[in-house]
Write a protein that holds these residues in place. Structure first.
Motif, PDB file in Angstrom:
ATOM      1  N   UNK A   1     -40.502 -19.665  -6.551  1.00 48.46           N
ATOM      2  CA  UNK A   1     -41.427 -20.747  -6.396  1.00 48.46           C
ATOM      3  C   UNK A   1     -40.887 -21.629  -7.417  1.00 48.46           C
ATOM      4  N   UNK A   2     -40.846 -22.900  -6.747  1.00 48.60           N
ATOM      5  CA  UNK A   2     -40.529 -24.055  -7.276  1.00 48.60           C
ATOM      6  C   UNK A   2     -41.708 -24.986  -7.242  1.00 48.60           C
ATOM      7  N   UNK A   3     -42.102 -25.511  -8.358  1.00 49.85           N
ATOM      8  CA  UNK A   3     -43.214 -26.609  -8.510  1.00 49.85           C
ATOM      9  C   UNK A   3     -43.002 -27.743  -9.484  1.00 49.85           C
ATOM     10  N   UNK A   4     -43.297 -28.722  -8.755  1.00 51.30           N
ATOM     11  CA  UNK A   4     -43.285 -30.363  -9.367  1.00 51.30           C
ATOM     12  C   UNK A   4     -44.774 -30.648  -9.958  1.00 51.30           C
ATOM     13  N   UNK A   5     -44.814 -30.639 -11.022  1.00 48.92           N
ATOM     14  CA  UNK A   5     -46.004 -31.054 -11.731  1.00 48.92           C
ATOM     15  C   UNK A   5     -46.696 -32.804 -11.365  1.00 48.92           C
ATOM     16  N   UNK A   6     -45.758 -33.732 -10.926  1.00 46.47           N
ATOM     17  CA  UNK A   6     -46.085 -34.795 -10.841  1.00 46.47           C
ATOM     18  C   UNK A   6     -46.380 -35.055  -9.301  1.00 46.47           C
ATOM     19  N   UNK A   7     -45.675 -34.809  -8.610  1.00 42.30           N
ATOM     20  CA  UNK A   7     -45.786 -34.587  -7.279  1.00 42.30           C
ATOM     21  C   UNK A   7     -46.725 -33.717  -6.527  1.00 42.30           C
ATOM     22  N   UNK A   8     -46.987 -32.649  -7.487  1.00 39.78           N
ATOM     23  CA  UNK A   8     -47.798 -31.247  -7.183  1.00 39.78           C
ATOM     24  C   UNK A   8     -47.537 -30.845  -5.803  1.00 39.78           C
ATOM     25  N   UNK A   9     -46.069 -30.676  -5.501  1.00 38.92           N
ATOM     26  CA  UNK A   9     -45.418 -29.982  -4.359  1.00 38.92           C
ATOM     27  C   UNK A   9     -44.799 -28.655  -4.914  1.00 38.92           C
ATOM     28  N   UNK A  10     -45.331 -27.705  -4.115  1.00 44.85           N
ATOM     29  CA  UNK A  10     -44.978 -26.326  -4.578  1.00 44.85           C
ATOM     30  C   UNK A  10     -44.110 -25.794  -3.294  1.00 44.85           C
ATOM     31  N   UNK A  11     -42.890 -25.169  -3.632  1.00 39.68           N
ATOM     32  CA  UNK A  11     -42.182 -24.437  -2.436  1.00 39.68           C
ATOM     33  C   UNK A  11     -42.226 -22.943  -2.640  1.00 39.68           C
ATOM     34  N   UNK A  12     -42.610 -22.033  -1.887  1.00 34.50           N
ATOM     35  CA  UNK A  12     -42.549 -20.720  -1.825  1.00 34.50           C
ATOM     36  C   UNK A  12     -41.515 -20.006  -0.902  1.00 34.50           C
ATOM     37  N   UNK A  13     -40.627 -19.080  -1.445  1.00 33.18           N
ATOM     38  CA  UNK A  13     -39.528 -18.666  -0.627  1.00 33.18           C
ATOM     39  C   UNK A  13     -39.559 -17.052  -0.664  1.00 33.18           C
TER      40      UNK A  13
END
Length: 753
Positions: A90-102
């Protein structure tokens, strides 16, 4: 059995697809798709309540953060804004609030779950995209409009606020690993609140494709049209077959076609044009009978944004409508334009009602202006309406009038009081027959306040009195003269301190004085009191008193009042945890002074409630004037092993007859066979007014239904027999338990009393 289920699924398709090529099927499917992640014009599933606003790691084998980006790996479990995120990475960017679940990705909302190989979520834009994803929608996700879960799959896709797409998707309500049936489509586009478009659709039964449809449109409107062929018989139409199917148009518009065949009325052809574009939305419908009766119905619903305001127009034209207006022609128009204007809000309105029949015609129309705004300390409201009415018959005019109705109010809040101004007039524009304006008020000024504002807050708590004084000109309804009235009123209501903690008492008093310009006057004294003594849990004695008496004379109908001088007594007794007994009566002192029986009706009630299993009640009434027992009512609601038994009855003691009986059985099951039964019996006419029977056979994710509906009285009475298949998890409207006008059948004289 597998062959029987396959045959049932095929029959289900044939029963719901009036034609191939371009068509609409499954009204239940439309309501389910309306609740996909784009439900209510939002992209993501609903979040769990009270979700944390910060990104929180609940579990992961490794975690590293670089700047604003956090990368988690190995059995990841995290949460953000009411959602749970799981996956191998799981990758999460706190500024863009975009998360990627793989890898084994899973996104959990409140009542929806999305899984797949990978899921990308934009929490700011509330959008997501996925590959090889699966979703399970529970009944909560579709506002409990389904009776089971819905299973969706897509090889890829994504969502935006008004558009949701899926590549190589499928839909089913069967919970097996290899479902009995599924709808597969190479492309699915969902326009929330509008429709779903499925391209290259295939119905698979037991893993085998049985039929293919190039294009399928499922309306997602809130209206509950049944996109199923309907077969039946009615006194007006005879034997009939009614069908509905549709086709898409560019953008978000589409057409619905209706083709009906009726043995008494011939063929009926109709079209519904559903359109939507930037700033406008609406539906235009037309329906025509081609048989001996040339009935025509045209309706329109239009909404459009113009400048800063909103225009809405609803209209209808009916000629020889056999259901609502036989031998008549009707026009109805309702239009309104609302817009903010100079710091306030203004509305322009127009209505038209026109009716024509043999030898008679009437036209009524009105044009109105409504305005709300605040100017300085004044909150103002203006209503101005021009009304025109004309009715004629073959021999001449019956009535004709034209008038302007004006109403203006202004409220000025002050430190110690509020000032109210009311001006109301009805003004004849042309000569009108018997014109009279009994509601004229020209003008009236009212001052209002209370103890807390006039004196101080301590007085307001101890002596919470209110005060109002007004002066204005009104109309005497009998003489039609204008009368100036000066009115003063004050009142107080407070809770009284009484000894012992089990008692409570309340007292209210009111005084009103009116002075009139015709040398008359009236004052009114009113009071009420209430005392209750509780002697056990849910048990107590209550005594209440009401006094009202006018003195003098008033020429105005709005000031006229009657007299009251009466007690009311009620007693509640909790005999056990499940049993509550109560009684109620009253004593009228005015009747006693007049030599009339002062005791009012006596009501005795009993209620037996054991929680979720049994709820039963009985009520007995005694007529003190005739000195006879009047009515006996009882009702019961029993849940026994998942089957609900409901019964209500009333016995008319004065006529010594059972006035009515209603009984209903829901959810009765014997193996795979289920039954619902409802009967409604009228004892005065000695006949069954309604008999509803419904038998179902369980086919796992579908069921076969035999339905017999017999409404022997009322509007369009008659019997309907139907046999159909339905998907259990999806809601589907049927006629069981409802009359011809959609009213609930049975229990009108006793359920729940």
């Amino acid at each position: 059995m597998r062959l029987w289920r396959a045959a049932a699924a095929c029959l289900l398709l044939l029963a719901t697809a009036p034609s191939f090529g371009q068509t609409n099927i499954f009204p239940g499917l439309s309501r389910a798709l309306r609740s996909l992640p784009t439900r209510d014009a939002r992209e993501l599933p609903e979040p769990k309540p009270r979700g944390e606003e910060t990104f929180k790691v609940r579990g992961a084998r490794t975690a590293r953060t670089r700047g604003d980006v956090t990368v988690l790996e190995g059995d990841v479990w995290a949460s953000y804004k009411g959602y749970e995120l799981r996956g191998d990475r799981v990758t999460f960017d706190r500024v863009s609030e975009i998360g990627t679940l793989e890898g084994n990705a899973k996104l959990d909302g409140d009542s929806e779950t999305v899984t797949g190989e990978s899921i990308t979520v934009d929490f700011k834009q509330r959008t997501f995209a996925f590959t090889n994803s699966r979703a399970r929608l529970e009944p909560d996700a579709v506002q409990k409009r389904t009776t089971g879960e819905i299973y969706l799959r897509g090889d890829g896709g994504g969502g935006r606020q008004r558009d949701f797409t899926v590549r190589d998707g499928s839909f089913t309500t069967c919970d097996l690993e290899h479902p009995h049936y599924a709808l597969d489509a190479e492309g699915i586009r969902i326009l929330p609140g509008r429709r779903a478009e499925l391209r290259d659709v295939r119905l698979s039964v037991l893993g085998k494709t049985v039929i293919g449809i190039p294009y399928l449109v499922v309306p997602l409107e809130q209206r509950s049209e049944r996109y199923l062929p309907e077969v039946g018989q009615s006194p007006d139409e005879g034997y009939y077959v009614k069908t509905r199917f549709g086709s898409p148009l560019p953008g978000e518009s589409y057409l619905d076609y209706r083709v009906d065949l009726m043995s008494k009325l011939g063929a009926g052809l109709g079209v519904d044009y559903n359109y939507k574009a930037a700033g406008l939305d609406g539906v235009l419908t037309a329906y025509q009978l081609t048989g001996s009766r040339k009935s025509t119905v045209v309706t329109s619903r239009h909404s459009q944004k113009i400048w800063d305001g909103q225009l809405s127009v609803n209209g209808a034209f009916q000629r020889e409508n056999y259901l609502t207006s036989p031998n008549s022609t009707l026009w109805n128009v309702l239009a309104q334009y609302a817009t903010p204007f100079l710091g306030g809000n203004s509305r322009l309105g127009y209505t038209l009602t026109r009716s024509e029949s043999t030898g008679f015609k009437s036209v009524s129309q009105s044009t109105s202006i409504n305005d709300d705004r605040r100017i300085g300390p004044l909150n103002q409201h203006l209503d101005l309406t021009l009304t025109q009415y004309d009715s004629q018959y073959s021999g001449g005019n019956l009535s004709k009038s034209e008038r302007i109705d004006l109403r203006y109010t202004a409220l000025a809040p002050m430190r110690s009081l509020d000032a109210d101004l009311l001006y109301q007039r009805a003004i004849p524009v042309s000569s009108s027959q018997d014109f009279f304006a009994p509601t004229d008020t020209t003008p009236m000024l009212t001052l209002r306040s209370d103890a807390g504002r006039l004196i101080d807050s301590r007085w307001g708590r101890v002596w919470p009195f209110t005060f109002a004084a007004s002066i204005g000109e009104l109309v005497d309804a009998s003489s039609r003269d204008r009368v100036t009235r000066i009115n003063f009123e004050t009142g107080l209501r407070r809770r009284l301190a009484v000894p012992r903690g089990r008692s409570e008492a309340n007292l209210g008093v009111q005084f009103r004085q009116g002075l009139y310009s015709d040398d008359t006057a009236q004052y009114v004294i009113a009071g009420d009191g209430d005392w209750r003594y509780g002697f056990a849990r849910d048990s107590g004695l209550r005594v209440s008193y009401r006094y009202l008496r006018p003195f003098g004379f008033t020429p105005l109908a709005i000031d006229s009042t009657g007299r009251s001088d009466a007690f009311n007594f009620s007693l509640d007794y909790r005999a056990s945890k499940a049993v509550l007994l109560s009684g109620q009566t009253g004593y009228d002192l005015l009747s006693a002074d007049r030599g009339v029986v002062p005791w009012q009706f006596v009501y005795l009630r009993g209620r037996w409630n054991t929680g979720n299993k049994l709820d039963a009640g009985v009520q007995l009434s005694y007529d003190t004037f005739r000195q006879v027992w009047s009515n006996l009512r009882f009702d019961t609601n029993l849940d026994w092993g998942g089957t609900r038994f409901v019964m209500a009855a009333r016995y008319d003691a004065q006529r010594s007859t059972w006035a009515g009986l209603s009984a209903q059985i829901d959810g009765l099951r014997l193996g795979k066979i289920g039954a619902n039964i409802l009967v409604d019996y009228n004892g005065y006419t000695s006949r069954f007014e309604a008999q509803h029977y419904q038998l179902t056979y369980d086919l796992h994710c579908t069921e076969a239904v035999l339905e017999v509906i017999d409404n022997s009285v009322g509007f369009r009475s008659g019997r309907t027999v139907a046999f159909f298949f339905r998907i259990k998890a999806l809601p589907m409207q049927d006629l069981f338990g409802f009359g011809r006008r959609g009213q609930v059948v049975g229990g009108g004289f006793g359920f729940g009393n």
